[in-house]
Design a protein around this motif. Sequence first.
Motif, short mmCIF file in Angstrom:
data_model
loop_
_atom_site.label_atom_id
_atom_site.label_comp_id
_atom_site.label_asym_id
_atom_site.label_seq_id
_atom_site.Cartn_x
_atom_site.Cartn_y
_atom_site.Cartn_z
N ASN A 31 34.32 61.88 22.78
CA ASN A 31 34.83 61.96 21.41
C ASN A 31 36.09 61.11 21.25
OD1 ASN A 31 32.89 63.58 20.30
ND2 ASN A 31 33.94 65.50 20.80
N VAL A 34 34.93 57.97 19.12
CA VAL A 34 35.14 58.39 17.72
C VAL A 34 36.62 58.37 17.34
CG1 VAL A 34 34.73 60.21 16.03
CG2 VAL A 34 33.05 59.78 17.83
N ALA A 35 37.44 59.20 18.02
CA ALA A 35 38.82 59.42 17.58
C ALA A 35 39.64 58.13 17.58
CB ALA A 35 39.47 60.49 18.46
N THR A 66 35.19 65.34 10.79
CA THR A 66 34.28 64.37 10.14
C THR A 66 34.00 64.78 8.70
OG1 THR A 66 33.28 63.96 12.30
CG2 THR A 66 32.06 63.21 10.37
N SER A 122 35.75 71.24 16.22
CA SER A 122 36.72 70.28 15.68
C SER A 122 36.09 68.94 15.30
CB SER A 122 37.86 70.08 16.69
OG SER A 122 37.38 69.57 17.90
N PRO A 123 35.14 68.34 16.07
CA PRO A 123 34.61 67.02 15.66
C PRO A 123 33.91 67.06 14.31
CG PRO A 123 34.12 67.43 17.97
CD PRO A 123 34.64 68.71 17.41
N VAL A 162 41.34 66.83 21.19
CA VAL A 162 40.84 66.52 22.54
C VAL A 162 41.87 66.94 23.59
CG1 VAL A 162 40.23 64.67 24.12
CG2 VAL A 162 39.31 64.69 21.79
N GLY A 174 42.00 64.52 15.53
CA GLY A 174 40.91 64.52 16.52
C GLY A 174 41.44 64.24 17.92
N PHE A 225 27.44 65.88 16.12
CA PHE A 225 28.45 66.88 16.48
C PHE A 225 27.91 68.31 16.35
CE2 PHE A 225 31.80 63.59 15.10
CZ PHE A 225 31.85 63.07 16.38
N SER A 255 36.17 72.48 21.14
CA SER A 255 35.44 71.24 21.41
C SER A 255 34.17 71.15 20.59
CB SER A 255 35.12 71.16 22.91
OG SER A 255 34.37 70.01 23.20
#
Length: 651
Positions: free
Chosen positions: A34, A38-39, A91, A86-87, A64, A60, A116, A83
């Motif tokens: 992630n 992503v982050a 988003t 949160s993603p 992590v 984000g 996610f 975990s």
Amino acid sequence: MNLFSRLQRIGVSKNFPEYVNSKIKLCNAVAFFNLILVALPFTLISFIYVPKIAFIPILGILAVVLVWLLNKLKVIYFARILSSVSPILLTALFAGYLMDRGDQPPLVLVLFMLCFSLVPFLVFDIRERAYMIISALINFFIFISIDYTAGFLDATLDASFITSGVLYQLNYVISILLAYVIVFLLAFINYRSELKSQQLIENNKKQTQDLHESENVLKKNLEEVQKAQEEEKNRAWVTEGLGRINNLTRQFDDPAALSKEVINEIVKYVDANQGAIYLVEKDEESEEAYMEMKAAFAFGRRKTIKDKVKPGEGLIGQCYLEKDMIFLTEVPDDFVRIKSGLGDAPPKNIVIMPLMTNEKIEGILEIASFQVLPKYKVDYLKKLGESLATSFSMNKINANTKRLLELSQEQEEQMRSQAEELHQNMEELQATQEEMERKNKETQEQNHQLQQQEEELRQNMEELQATTEEMERKSKETEEQNEQLQQQEEEMRQNMEELNAQSDEMEKQMNEMMQLQSEMKAREDILNETTIISEADLRGTITYVNQKLIDVAKYSREEMIGKGHNLFRHPDMPSEVYKLMWDTIQSGKVFRGIVKNRAKDGSVYWVDAVISPVLDVEGKPKKYVGVRYVIEQEEIAQKLFDEQLKRLGLK
């Protein structure tokens, strides 16, 4: 160890089950992907195109880091929920800022949210289904409420950077890759589960096989112990029987009386039904040997039975010639019958045993029984044969000695009588000579008569000389007989001393064996009362515990056998102490240390532990034996434990 491996192991602990540790590693890996995929990329994109919402990918990154921190602090379930949730939450917020209520969210962000939404199924095991369901439901509600989120935020920003152009294509590829990664991880988890299941099945089969082998070994050892006990019991029985017969041989000198007492004792002792003893005798005229029945027990008359048997005649005579035992289990009905007041029947077993010493047969022992005699009773009869042969031989020697002494006395008496007669003849001869001289002067007519008397005198002198030679010869024979008697007496004395020494040695060995058994029992009772004893295989699995460990640890024997020694491990014990212990005993050395253990009810007990490997013939450990002494005073135990930690550099 690289950075990714270190991040994966954050929060992993030996106190957690293996499946929990596996999911913690996967949670850390998901957080890492992630962050990388992503982050960090969306933080850069946000600063370039929509700085107003750059705080969302930054959150984000913080999420992590927080996941790793919570795992480090052992708050593992909250870390995995964070975990999982949160993603998709971040988003959804990102999409809400880029759309109006009623608009379609950007396709790329929808793909990210779909990916996610699968995270809970990665970071939770099916045994943790409560946490899995909660996380999945939260993701579901976040996914379906994205339109309401857009309406609540009401801050439409330009979303063209993510709906078209190169950036759209790049994010589209990243979302697809993220989906692939999640699917791959799910497949990998399934593969790992199948692999572990297969390993568990194989381990179970191996443990079952090991248990069967251990059971067979235990059965074999038990059979060997029972066999040894039975053999020892039989040896004691044989020794006792030989001792009883030796006592009888000391009490009786007459062969007939001894035979009667011995056959009665033998038949009763071996649980037989009939018996007889034949002794070897010699015919005075022909000097030929024959066997004569001296004693019998419950012996009925049988077909062609004889009290005197010649060598080679019947089974008794054949046993004399072959000098070996005859063992019959198929006896003809008309051979011999065992009678009682209620009836009679033929025996099932006939044993004919030679009584032999120094390859010389002294007699024959015959035993008849309704039951076939077992091997140890037959061995008893074999050993008895030599002992009885020696006893009967000594009895014969004593009888011959007595007879020779009587004969010597008779010969001595005869020689004394002959000497007196000779003395009388000499006196008469002297008187006759005087008379002849007197008459010679008177008349010559008696010359012829005198010559005749002289001839008679000469003959008497010859007879006297022959008698003297005969007396000398008999005197030499008497001296030789006396020497033989002395040699026989010396042999008899030596035989008696050997028999007494054998009897004393057997009695001494019996006493020593009983004393040794008593001492071993006392030592075992003391150890079970004061000392904790256990055994383990090379993996540390418990294979034996004594009663003291059951009393102290408060587990039953069944609860401990087959479990690891970590069953008693207290959380306060450093893992370095156990690593030192394993390194020591696996190298073939003895480990000693103070250990804090936890009983089944949660209570604490301290022990001074000594663990030693049992080495095989190659010097390698084949199992471990632990001896532990309970330290009753906790202050002393804690002090010794602290000193041990300082000595090991752990405090």
